[in-house]
Write a protein that holds these residues in place. Structure first.
Motif: not given
Length: 273
Positions: A170-173, A186-190, A231-232, A246-252
């Motif tokens: 869900w975070v990867a959306r 991966v992020a932004g493509h789910v 949890a989601v 952080l300006g968007g989703t990061t690997q962390g």
């Protein structure tokens, strides 16, 4: 599909997998690997559950009625839970823990589009991140111990492992932060539809484990099944706050979401137990 599963196992665990040249750079493959993360979570959960069961037996507590062995059930359940949680983190190489230290410490100190997350990795940020990590580890161990004492340790650890990976999907959306190569693949493509479908499919895990329970309590069953959606929800709320900083989703953030989702699911099951 097999190539994506191998990549998912390789990214989320320390298990050796056959590497396909260019797989990690292929956006479609990495996206499929992200969608298969809950499957890897199930494998991690089952392995951790096996460690929990063996530890419990070796320490002399098989999960019977705590009233029949009041002096040993609680401490042994706690010790077995420590071993199981440690095993869960060992399987993943403790990579999420280091990511949690960086993300939890850096996010409050970064401004979107004006500062880089890298500048916040000072002593203050590290101390804040370490505090969050210790708190989460303590909560994970104690809540799992509660479930073990009540005879629901296997359900708790397996459901939590799956929940953490579903939360990561869900975070990867959300779109990735600039400069983060892995998150960019991966992020932004789910899509929300795929994430919802994966969430629904993941409910098979607690439902199946509950079906194996000799005497399931109705309220416990409800909490156990709702552990993954809860949890989601909690994870995405926190991850969105960090992504804003952080300006968007990061690997962390992706890695940290696993820890948050796992912890929330363990709490939900323990409260029901």
């Amino acid at each position: 599909m097999l190539q994506a599963l191998r990549l998912s196992v390789g990214m989320l665990t320390i298990l050796p997998t056959a590497k396909t040249p260019g797989a990690a750079e292929n956006r479609d493959t990495t996206r499929r690997a992200m969608l298969l993360a809950p499957v890897v979570g199930l494998l991690i959960g089952l392995a951790s559950a096996l460690v929990l069961i063996v530890s419990r037996i070796a320490l002399g507590f098989t999960g019977g009625d705590p009233e029949l062995e009041p002096e040993t059930s609680a401490p042994v359940a706690l010790a077995a839970s420590v071993i199981a949680v440690a095993a869960m983190h060992w399987i993943t190489g403790a990579l999420r823990v280091s990511s949690l230290v960086d993300t939890a410490g850096a996010a409050p100190r970064c401004q979107q589009s004006t500062e880089s997350p890298r500048i916040a990795r000072g002593l203050a940020a590290a101390a804040a991140g370490a505090t969050v990590v210790m708190a989460l580890m303590l909560v994970q161990v104690t809540t799992l111990a509660v479930s073990v004492s009540e005879g629901h340790g296997t359900l708790a650890v397996v459901t939590a492992a799956v929940a953490g990976r579903v939360a990561m999907v869900w975070v990867a959306r959300r779109p990735p932060a600039r400069g983060d190569e892995l998150a960019g693949r991966v992020a932004g493509h789910v899509s929300a539809a795929r994430a919802a479908a994966i969430t629904a499919a993941s409910l098979i895990v607690p439902i199946g484990l509950l079906a194996l329970d000799d005497d399931p309590v109705r309220i416990f069953a409800v909490f156990a099944i709702l552990a993954i959606p809860l949890a989601v929800l909690v994870t995405t709320i926190q991850a969105d706050r960090w992504a804003d900083s952080l300006g968007g989703t990061t690997q962390g953030i992706l890695a940290t979401s696993v820890e948050i989702g796992t912890t929330v699911a363990l709490i939900a099951v323990a409260l029901a137990a």
